[in-house]
Design an enzyme around this catalytic site. Structure first.
Site, PDB file in Angstrom:
ATOM      1  N   SER A  38       9.107  -6.086  -6.538  1.00 19.35           N
ATOM      2  CA  SER A  38       8.394  -4.808  -6.464  1.00 19.35           C
ATOM      3  C   SER A  38       7.587  -4.520  -7.739  1.00 19.35           C
ATOM      4  O   SER A  38       8.061  -4.726  -8.855  1.00 19.35           O
ATOM      5  CB  SER A  38       9.403  -3.683  -6.251  1.00 19.35           C
ATOM      6  OG  SER A  38       8.736  -2.442  -6.205  1.00 19.35           O
ATOM      7  N   ASN A  85       7.479  -2.438 -19.662  1.00 20.11           N
ATOM      8  CA  ASN A  85       6.537  -1.601 -18.910  1.00 20.11           C
ATOM      9  C   ASN A  85       7.127  -0.232 -18.641  1.00 20.11           C
ATOM     10  O   ASN A  85       8.333  -0.072 -18.484  1.00 20.11           O
ATOM     11  CB  ASN A  85       6.120  -2.279 -17.597  1.00 20.11           C
ATOM     12  CG  ASN A  85       6.937  -1.808 -16.400  1.00 20.11           C
ATOM     13  OD1 ASN A  85       6.648  -0.772 -15.796  1.00 20.11           O
ATOM     14  ND2 ASN A  85       7.978  -2.566 -16.076  1.00 20.11           N
ATOM     15  N   ASN A 115       9.585  -0.998  -0.840  1.00 17.27           N
ATOM     16  CA  ASN A 115      10.399  -0.454  -1.922  1.00 17.27           C
ATOM     17  C   ASN A 115      10.240   1.074  -1.934  1.00 17.27           C
ATOM     18  O   ASN A 115       9.124   1.589  -1.955  1.00 17.27           O
ATOM     19  CB  ASN A 115       9.930  -1.072  -3.245  1.00 17.27           C
ATOM     20  CG  ASN A 115      10.783  -0.664  -4.430  1.00 17.27           C
ATOM     21  OD1 ASN A 115      10.560   0.376  -5.036  1.00 17.27           O
ATOM     22  ND2 ASN A 115      11.760  -1.487  -4.771  1.00 17.27           N
ATOM     23  N   CYS A 145      15.039   2.683 -11.473  1.00 16.62           N
ATOM     24  CA  CYS A 145      13.885   2.600 -12.366  1.00 16.62           C
ATOM     25  C   CYS A 145      14.169   3.329 -13.677  1.00 16.62           C
ATOM     26  O   CYS A 145      14.480   4.522 -13.675  1.00 16.62           O
ATOM     27  CB  CYS A 145      12.642   3.192 -11.721  1.00 16.62           C
ATOM     28  SG  CYS A 145      11.187   2.974 -12.761  1.00 16.62           S
ATOM     29  N   ILE A 206      18.284  -7.829 -10.640  1.00 14.99           N
ATOM     30  CA  ILE A 206      18.329  -6.516 -11.276  1.00 14.99           C
ATOM     31  C   ILE A 206      16.923  -5.911 -11.411  1.00 14.99           C
ATOM     32  O   ILE A 206      15.932  -6.630 -11.320  1.00 14.99           O
ATOM     33  CB  ILE A 206      18.962  -6.583 -12.685  1.00 14.99           C
ATOM     34  CG1 ILE A 206      18.203  -7.595 -13.559  1.00 14.99           C
ATOM     35  CG2 ILE A 206      20.407  -6.903 -12.605  1.00 14.99           C
ATOM     36  CD1 ILE A 206      18.669  -7.641 -15.022  1.00 14.99           C
TER      37      ILE A 206
HETATM   38  C1  FMN Z   1       4.781  -3.698 -14.039  1.00 12.05           C
HETATM   39  C2  FMN Z   1       6.081  -3.618 -13.287  1.00 12.05           C
HETATM   40  C3  FMN Z   1       6.234  -2.653 -12.288  1.00 12.05           C
HETATM   41  C4  FMN Z   1       7.438  -2.558 -11.576  1.00 12.05           C
HETATM   42  N1  FMN Z   1       7.558  -1.627 -10.570  1.00 12.05           N
HETATM   43  C5  FMN Z   1       8.715  -1.581  -9.842  1.00 12.05           C
HETATM   44  C6  FMN Z   1       8.841  -0.659  -8.747  1.00 12.05           C
HETATM   45  O1  FMN Z   1       7.908   0.079  -8.388  1.00 12.05           O
HETATM   46  N2  FMN Z   1      10.035  -0.616  -8.084  1.00 12.05           N
HETATM   47  C7  FMN Z   1      11.083  -1.449  -8.424  1.00 12.05           C
HETATM   48  O2  FMN Z   1      12.133  -1.385  -7.776  1.00 12.05           O
HETATM   49  N3  FMN Z   1      10.968  -2.335  -9.443  1.00 12.05           N
HETATM   50  C8  FMN Z   1       9.828  -2.418 -10.147  1.00 12.05           C
HETATM   51  N4  FMN Z   1       9.711  -3.331 -11.168  1.00 12.05           N
HETATM   52  C9  FMN Z   1      10.868  -4.214 -11.496  1.00 12.05           C
HETATM   53  C10 FMN Z   1      10.696  -5.616 -10.881  1.00 12.05           C
HETATM   54  O3  FMN Z   1      10.612  -5.552  -9.479  1.00 12.05           O
HETATM   55  C11 FMN Z   1      11.871  -6.539 -11.293  1.00 12.05           C
HETATM   56  O4  FMN Z   1      13.077  -6.000 -10.806  1.00 12.05           O
HETATM   57  C12 FMN Z   1      11.981  -6.700 -12.808  1.00 12.05           C
HETATM   58  O5  FMN Z   1      10.708  -6.775 -13.412  1.00 12.05           O
HETATM   59  C13 FMN Z   1      12.785  -7.942 -13.203  1.00 12.05           C
HETATM   60  O6  FMN Z   1      12.202  -9.126 -12.714  1.00 12.05           O
HETATM   61  P1  FMN Z   1      11.209 -10.065 -13.598  1.00 12.05           P
HETATM   62  O7  FMN Z   1      11.928 -10.398 -14.863  1.00 12.05           O
HETATM   63  O8  FMN Z   1      10.949 -11.256 -12.713  1.00 12.05           O
HETATM   64  O9  FMN Z   1       9.979  -9.247 -13.860  1.00 12.05           O
HETATM   65  C14 FMN Z   1       8.519  -3.442 -11.884  1.00 12.05           C
HETATM   66  C15 FMN Z   1       8.346  -4.417 -12.888  1.00 12.05           C
HETATM   67  C16 FMN Z   1       7.147  -4.517 -13.578  1.00 12.05           C
HETATM   68  C17 FMN Z   1       6.999  -5.589 -14.643  1.00 12.05           C
END
Ligand code: FMN
Length: 318
Positions: A38, A85, A115, A145, A206
């Site tokens: 997401s 972020n 989501n 979040c 996570i």
């Molecule tokens: C720019 C950005 C925006 C995100 N927006 C959401 C969101 O709207 N809803 C959500 O559940 N997680 C959100 N996430 C979290 C990611 O879905 C993910 O759980 C988290 O970044 C860990 O995974 P990664 O290390 O592969 O980035 C966001 C992450 C990033 C970097």
């Protein structure tokens, strides 16, 4: 073939690939084991690099009852092996999502995880009610979040509050409901049990870890929100241990592993830790092709692990 699918095929940077390994998550069959995480997938941008219908699943940005502007800028900062972020769940709202993004994704043939974001029980209720009869294949309830002042993570850190919310949302929809957990808790297993006992069909974990960067020239936080969520390779071993701990405690619940995945090898570690599927997040912001590349690498790695592949194809846990 739809116009969009044809367009995606023309721009696809990948050679055609026949998926050999699939997974089943809460009754939904994924053509491979990898989805987009997401907030890190945008149809208009990613569709230029690969055929999005070929992903295991597309998980959308958090959808709220009305449009949200998100947090003030700057909203991102680099961090060692990743990023911080504080976008703050910016999105055009559920009504826009239902007439624009969801139909476009479904027309392409993608399996869609929507989501769901909220600041209050009422917010989550409104979104889930509107999605209950939609074409979304699964709902992912984001109770984790770290970048919103109300709701978000506070729901995900209190097992009693979480249980009340999930029990209520369960009455509103028959769609498979994933609850996305926060790592910013003392005892992830307690929170996981609360979500599952309240009616979650699957868990994803996570979300990001709370972090920050400071500009040493000003002495002030780089991100306007001051703190944000850390993601990317830096969180990989931490996220992996969360998946492993929840799998040890709850043998049967489907788990989607998320955090720092940028290769098929890292995705495979999640499967051995107990995940049924994975999602690729920040890696896609550095390389838009990452989710599809990881899916293909994992498909190849599973060829030499027939026992693991067979279990996952049947929806069983490792
Ligand atoms: C720019 C950005 C925006 C995100 N927006 C959401 C969101 O709207 N809803 C959500 O559940 N997680 C959100 N996430 C979290 C990611 O879905 C993910 O759980 C988290 O970044 C860990 O995974 P990664 O290390 O592969 O980035 C966001 C992450 C990033 C970097």
């Amino acid at each position: 073939m739809s116009e969009q699918t044809e367009q995606a095929e023309q721009m696809n940077v990948f050679e055609p690939h026949e998926w050999r390994h699939k997974t089943i998550v809460a009754g939904t069959e994924w053509k491979n084991l990898v989805g987009t995480a997401s907030g890190t997938f945008q149809l208009d941008a990613c569709g230029d690099y690969y055929d999005v219908s070929q992903m295991g699943a597309i998980c959308t940005k958090g959808v709220s009852p009305v449009p949200w502007e998100g947090n003030p800028s700057p909203r991102t900062a680099e961090s060692p092996s990743g990023m911080v972020n504080a976008v703050g769940l910016q999105n055009p709202g559920v009504d826009h999502y239902l007439i624009d993004e969801l139909p476009r994704l479904k027309k392409l043939g993608a399996m869609v995880i929507t989501n769901v974001a909220g600041h209050s029980d009422e917010d989550y209720t409104q979104v889930v009610e509107k999605l209950a009869d939609s074409e979304a294949d699964m709902l992912e309830i984001n109770v984790s979040c770290p970048n919103v002042s109300h709701g978000g993570m506070s729901v995900g850190t209190d097992p009693v509050v979480l249980s009340r919310l999930i029990k209520h949302l369960r009455t509103l929809t028959d769609k498979p409901m994933i609850v996305k957990l926060s790592p910013n808790v003392t005892d992830i297993v307690q929170i996981a049990h609360a979500a599952v006992d309240a009616g979650a069909d699957a868990l994803s974990l996570i979300n990001t870890l709370v972090g920050m960067r400071i500009d040493i020239n000003t002495g002030k936080p780089i991100i306007a929100n001051r703190t944000g969520g850390v993601s990317g390779p830096a969180i990989f071993p931490i996220a992996l241990s969360f998946v492993w701990r929840v799998r040890q405690a709850i043998p049967d619940i489907p788990i989607i592993g998320i955090g720092g995945i940028d290769s098929g090898e890292k995705a495979l570690e999640y499967l051995y830790a107990g995940a049924n599927a994975v999602e690729v997040g920040a890696a896609a912001l550095f390389d838009p092709t990452a989710p599809m590349r990881v899916a293909r690498e994992l498909d190849d790695l599973l060829d030499s692990r027939p026992e693991l592949a067979a279990k996952l194809a049947k929806g069983q846990t490792w």
